[in-house]
Design a protein around this motif. Structure first.
Motif, short mmCIF file in Angstrom:
data_model
loop_
_atom_site.label_atom_id
_atom_site.label_comp_id
_atom_site.label_asym_id
_atom_site.label_seq_id
_atom_site.Cartn_x
_atom_site.Cartn_y
_atom_site.Cartn_z
N ARG A 90 -2.83 -2.27 -4.01
CA ARG A 90 -3.01 -0.81 -4.02
C ARG A 90 -4.07 -0.40 -5.04
O ARG A 90 -4.87 0.51 -4.80
N GLN A 91 -4.09 -1.09 -6.18
CA GLN A 91 -5.07 -0.78 -7.21
C GLN A 91 -6.48 -1.04 -6.69
O GLN A 91 -7.38 -0.21 -6.88
N SER A 142 0.37 -9.11 -5.83
CA SER A 142 1.41 -8.09 -5.72
C SER A 142 0.90 -6.89 -4.94
O SER A 142 -0.31 -6.67 -4.83
N GLU A 183 1.20 -3.87 -5.90
CA GLU A 183 0.57 -2.97 -6.85
C GLU A 183 -0.90 -3.34 -7.05
O GLU A 183 -1.77 -2.47 -7.15
#
Length: 116
Positions: free
Chosen positions: A13-14, A8, A10
């Motif tokens: 980005r993490q 994903s 997210e």
């Protein structure tokens, strides 16, 4: 053979945030079982803002999918109505000069009073 995994936005980005916070590529790759080169690619994409475009595209896509589902339900409902009306038209044909009652059906003609 390695399996193709989809991560994903997210998650990507993490990992980029952890890298920019000081985590090493080696530690991130080992902890998440991802190649260091893939993390480098994600870092480069994050620097040019590619993840922002992907998030907007994902939101737009989910909106379109919801609209398509609503339209498909509407088409299905209209198809059922059309089949019902075709059946009613086929079975409901009667001569137009016969008086009909919605409750009792065709009106039975009364006998003349002078019979008999």
């Amino acid at each position: 053979m390695a399996k193709h995994r989809v991560h994903s936005i997210e998650f990507k980005r993490q990992l980029v945030a952890e890298y920019t916070a000081g985590e090493t590529l080696h530690a991130l790759a080992k902890r998440h079982d991802i190649s260091r080169n893939l993390i480098r690619i994600w870092i480069a994409k994050a620097e040019v803002g590619a993840f922002d475009n992907e998030a907007e595209a994902a939101d737009l896509l989910s909106g379109y999918e919801a609209k398509i589902a609503a339209l498909e339900r509407l088409v299905g409902r209209q198809a059922l109505e059309l089949e019902y009306l075709k059946g009613a038209l086929k079975h409901g044909r009667s001569s137009r000069n016969v008086s009909m009652s919605v409750i009792t059906g065709p009106v039975v003609s009364a006998l003349p009073r002078d019979v008999g």
